[in-house]
Design a protein around this motif. Structure first.
Motif, PDB file in Angstrom:
ATOM      1  N   ARG A 137     -58.236  -6.088 -30.961  1.00  0.00           N
ATOM      2  CA  ARG A 137     -59.494  -6.361 -31.666  1.00  0.00           C
ATOM      3  C   ARG A 137     -60.654  -5.479 -31.201  1.00  0.00           C
ATOM      4  N   PHE A 138     -60.365  -4.350 -30.579  1.00  0.00           N
ATOM      5  CA  PHE A 138     -61.426  -3.447 -30.133  1.00  0.00           C
ATOM      6  C   PHE A 138     -61.505  -2.232 -31.052  1.00  0.00           C
ATOM      7  N   ASN A 139     -62.554  -2.184 -31.890  1.00  0.00           N
ATOM      8  CA  ASN A 139     -62.876  -0.979 -32.665  1.00  0.00           C
ATOM      9  C   ASN A 139     -64.398  -0.851 -32.726  1.00  0.00           C
ATOM     10  N   ASP A 140     -65.045  -0.845 -31.557  1.00  0.00           N
ATOM     11  CA  ASP A 140     -66.495  -1.047 -31.492  1.00  0.00           C
ATOM     12  C   ASP A 140     -67.241   0.116 -30.846  1.00  0.00           C
ATOM     13  N   LEU A 141     -66.676   1.304 -30.900  1.00  0.00           N
ATOM     14  CA  LEU A 141     -67.324   2.462 -30.290  1.00  0.00           C
ATOM     15  C   LEU A 141     -68.627   2.814 -31.005  1.00  0.00           C
ATOM     16  N   SER A 142     -68.693   2.556 -32.313  1.00  0.00           N
ATOM     17  CA  SER A 142     -69.918   2.840 -33.065  1.00  0.00           C
ATOM     18  C   SER A 142     -71.079   1.997 -32.546  1.00  0.00           C
ATOM     19  N   GLY A 143     -70.802   0.754 -32.203  1.00  0.00           N
ATOM     20  CA  GLY A 143     -71.841  -0.112 -31.667  1.00  0.00           C
ATOM     21  C   GLY A 143     -72.361   0.394 -30.339  1.00  0.00           C
ATOM     22  N   LEU A 144     -71.464   0.873 -29.491  1.00  0.00           N
ATOM     23  CA  LEU A 144     -71.883   1.410 -28.195  1.00  0.00           C
ATOM     24  C   LEU A 144     -72.731   2.661 -28.377  1.00  0.00           C
ATOM     25  N   LEU A 145     -72.361   3.529 -29.310  1.00  0.00           N
ATOM     26  CA  LEU A 145     -73.148   4.736 -29.553  1.00  0.00           C
ATOM     27  C   LEU A 145     -74.545   4.372 -30.039  1.00  0.00           C
ATOM     28  N   LEU A 146     -74.652   3.372 -30.928  1.00  0.00           N
ATOM     29  CA  LEU A 146     -75.968   2.954 -31.406  1.00  0.00           C
ATOM     30  C   LEU A 146     -76.793   2.378 -30.263  1.00  0.00           C
ATOM     31  N   TRP A 147     -76.142   1.671 -29.333  1.00  0.00           N
ATOM     32  CA  TRP A 147     -76.842   1.154 -28.154  1.00  0.00           C
ATOM     33  C   TRP A 147     -77.439   2.303 -27.344  1.00  0.00           C
ATOM     34  N   TYR A 148     -76.668   3.357 -27.139  1.00  0.00           N
ATOM     35  CA  TYR A 148     -77.188   4.536 -26.449  1.00  0.00           C
ATOM     36  C   TYR A 148     -78.349   5.151 -27.230  1.00  0.00           C
ATOM     37  N   GLY A 149     -78.231   5.171 -28.561  1.00  0.00           N
ATOM     38  CA  GLY A 149     -79.298   5.725 -29.386  1.00  0.00           C
ATOM     39  C   GLY A 149     -80.588   4.940 -29.253  1.00  0.00           C
ATOM     40  N   PHE A 150     -80.488   3.614 -29.214  1.00  0.00           N
ATOM     41  CA  PHE A 150     -81.673   2.782 -29.033  1.00  0.00           C
ATOM     42  C   PHE A 150     -82.275   2.969 -27.644  1.00  0.00           C
ATOM     43  N   ALA A 151     -81.432   3.123 -26.622  1.00  0.00           N
ATOM     44  CA  ALA A 151     -81.933   3.372 -25.268  1.00  0.00           C
ATOM     45  C   ALA A 151     -82.722   4.686 -25.224  1.00  0.00           C
ATOM     46  N   PHE A 152     -82.194   5.707 -25.881  1.00  0.00           N
ATOM     47  CA  PHE A 152     -82.891   6.990 -25.946  1.00  0.00           C
ATOM     48  C   PHE A 152     -84.237   6.839 -26.644  1.00  0.00           C
ATOM     49  N   ALA A 153     -84.261   6.061 -27.733  1.00  0.00           N
ATOM     50  CA  ALA A 153     -85.511   5.846 -28.466  1.00  0.00           C
ATOM     51  C   ALA A 153     -86.537   5.109 -27.609  1.00  0.00           C
ATOM     52  N   MET A 154     -86.103   4.098 -26.854  1.00  0.00           N
ATOM     53  CA  MET A 154     -87.020   3.361 -25.997  1.00  0.00           C
ATOM     54  C   MET A 154     -87.620   4.263 -24.922  1.00  0.00           C
ATOM     55  N   GLU A 155     -86.808   5.141 -24.376  1.00  0.00           N
ATOM     56  CA  GLU A 155     -87.303   6.071 -23.358  1.00  0.00           C
ATOM     57  C   GLU A 155     -88.343   7.020 -23.943  1.00  0.00           C
ATOM     58  N   ARG A 156     -88.076   7.520 -25.172  1.00  0.00           N
ATOM     59  CA  ARG A 156     -89.053   8.430 -25.788  1.00  0.00           C
ATOM     60  C   ARG A 156     -90.355   7.701 -26.098  1.00  0.00           C
ATOM     61  N   LEU A 157     -90.270   6.440 -26.506  1.00  0.00           N
ATOM     62  CA  LEU A 157     -91.490   5.672 -26.769  1.00  0.00           C
ATOM     63  C   LEU A 157     -92.304   5.501 -25.495  1.00  0.00           C
ATOM     64  N   SER A 158     -91.606   5.173 -24.415  1.00  0.00           N
ATOM     65  CA  SER A 158     -92.282   5.000 -23.132  1.00  0.00           C
ATOM     66  C   SER A 158     -93.017   6.277 -22.733  1.00  0.00           C
TER      67      SER A 158
END
Length: 569
Positions: free
Chosen positions: A170-191
């Protein structure tokens, strides 16, 4: 959720040490954590792709990967340990609203990934492509069984390396992890934006406001997510160092573009960005040519060999290299049918109506489509028409070059397959660019971020019927979280489907019961193909898929029935 979180922790550690090693090997001087992550992901994907030439991506592969993880983790321990500590310091530097937002959106990401997949392509070929990789590796002529299987993406190779199929199904969730990294990058740029006030930091920092739209892609291994996340990173690097790119940044940009193209070749126009740098700054960047040529050669080699094995042609989908190169190459009749279906799909027209329409009539038809398709199509045109006026306010030339690339991208897509999701990276970036003109104060940005989360909560936790919004069948209800998914996620298919065993010539296959999705294969045992599809091509083209030998690993070919009279439906 819990099991997905555990798998993500192992994947994140793997990507960290591979990215650290790759940074040393390529001497790319990466300072952005997301770039290092993609570097690691690209290297693992290439390793898995080469492995799949020779065998399945199963426990043997994971044993080899684990051994390499241990070795690389030991070899580069001081470097990746320092990277973890620096990431912790970056997080600590965020304001409390950004930290709170990131924690909440992380939980929502896990909840969405644990829910049922939503993207209909998951039910036609995502699951099946990954299962073939896990159980057999790359299979000759797989396209003859179901021509959507010829669209095997580099992202599916990456997912097959991280779904641990030999342990859990039941593991096909790599897209979710990539989006998590994308949001982390966005938060850092906002900061950083609130300190330095650079517009590109704000544009990238606004990326998470699109969460409602992006969440619908992440519970399936959709290559589209790769394009959406990495486009923002690629545009950020290009605009930030537009006037004087360093050699290291040029190599980073090239690698990011190559990985994006390996995942989704509809993003081909992104390749114009590193090419632009190379031409304009040739005197500075020409010394990087051997390294860049090596990266391009390895990526192109993986792409071509993958296509030669699965499709029998060097490039697919593309009519430039059509031909019967091997005994398992796709017959021209079915190939023609595929491209005919592809070009009219974005217009929702029959073949007769499509052939009768002029280019202008097709454009008007595309623009006036009802529901979600028409809405995004109009938004694409509106953004491209109005954005040049922004350049009276924003003087940086880098934005103009990116805009020009997006115009070319839409033109290419309109000539091939004008589906709005293939241009969504442009829509998202230009929308954030426009918002940066009117929302720039800290309180306003925070308010927008948290307000954008409200519909995400609703979509994740409450069933939402999309029939009134979408033109596509089978996209009727968004996937939503249920308490039983807290520990174990929903199966990889949205549907609980039963299968019957059938035989056609020497092909023993499984067909889904009680379904009306012509291309549906769901999570069926290998090989699965809809019996209606077999009968359709048998009736209209007098062709049936057959095994090349008794071993499924040896692949498939299309067999002409005797005394056939070719006719097109």
């Amino acid at each position: 959720m819990l099991l997905i979180l555990i798998s993500w922790m192992y994947i994140a550690f793997t990507l960290l040490i591979w990215g650290t090693a790759g940074n040393q090997w390529l001497k790319t001087q990466v300072r952005i954590p997301l770039v290092k992550t993609i570097l690691g992901l690209g290297l693992v994907t290439f390793f898995a792709g080469v492995w799949a030439f020779f065998g399945r991506i199963h426990w043997e592969f994971h044993l080899a990967l684990l051994v390499l993880n241990v070795f690389l983790g030991w070899r580069y321990y001081p470097l990746w340990k320092r990277a973890v500590f620096q990431s912790y310091l970056r997080f600590q530097a965020w304001s409390w609203p950004l930290k709170g937002y990131f924690v909440v959106v992380s939980l929502l990401l896990l909840a969405q990934c644990a829910s049922a997949p939503y993207v209909i392509d998951n039910e036609s070929y995502y699951i099946q492509n990954i299962k073939w990789l896990n159980e057999y590796g790359l299979v000759k002529g797989l396209i003859n069984l179901h021509f959507f299987l010829g669209q095997l993406s580099g992202w599916h190779i990456a997912q097959s390396a991280f779904n641990f199929s030999f342990l859990y199904d039941r593991f096909n969730d790599l897209s979710g992890l990539l989006l998590w990294y994308g949001f982390a990058f966005a938060m850092e740029r906002l900061s950083i934006y609130f300190e330095r006030k650079k517009r590109i930091d704000l544009v990238v920092g606004l990326f998470p406001i699109t969460a409602l739209l992006l969440f619908q892609f992440i519970s399936a291994p959709s290559p589209d997510v790769v394009v959406y996340v990495l486009s923002f990173l690629i545009f950020y690097l290009f605009i930030t160092e537009f006037h004087q790119p360093t050699r290291a940044t040029f190599v980073q940009l090239t690698f990011l573009v190559l990985f994006t193209l390996l995942a989704k070749n509809t993003a081909l126009t992104l390749a114009l960005l590193p090419l632009y740098w190379f031409v304009v700054h040739f005197k500075t960047l020409n010394i990087c040519f051997p390294k860049v040529a090596l990266l391009c050669g390895l990526t192109l080699g993986l792409f071509v060999v993958k296509n030669v094995i699965t499709c029998g042609v060097p490039v697919f989908p593309s009519q430039l290299f059509s031909g019967q190169y091997f005994d398992y190459s796709l017959p021209p009749e079915i190939e023609h049918f595929y491209y005919e279906e592809l070009k009219k799909y974005g217009y929702f027209l029959t073949t007769e109506n499509y052939d009768a329409f002029s280019r202008w009539e097709l454009f008007l038809r595309w623009l006036q489509l009802p529901k979600m398709n028409g809405l995004f199509n109009k938004l694409e045109v509106l953004l491209l028409v109005l954005t040049p006026f922004v350049f009276f306010i924003i003087k940086e030339k880098g934005y103009r070059v990116v805009y020009g690339i997006l115009v070319i991208q839409l033109g290419v897509l309109f000539a091939t397959s004008p589906q709005y999701r293939f241009f969504l990276n442009g829509i998202l970036f230009l929308t954030c660019l426009w918002l940066s003109l009117v929302i720039s104060q800290r309180k306003a940005v925070y308010s927008l971020l948290f307000i954008s989360l409200l519909p995400v909560f609703w979509a994740v936790l409450v069933p939402v019927n999309l029939n009134r919004f979408s033109n596509y069948r089978f996209m009727l209800e968004l996937s939503h979280f249920k308490p039983e998914y807290t520990l174990t996620p929903h199966p990889n298919s949205k549907y609980q489907m039963y299968f019957e065993s059938l035989k056609e010539g020497n092909l023993n296959y499984y067909s889904p019961k009680s379904n009306d999705f012509f291309w549906g294969t769901y999570n069926g045992p290998l090989p699965t193909v809809n019996k209606e599809q077999i009968e359709y091509f048998k009736t209209y083209f007098h062709l049936i898929p057959q095994q090349r030998t008794n071993n499924l690993k040896d692949g498939f070919y299309s067999k002409y029935l005797p005394d056939d009279t070719q006719r097109t439906p």
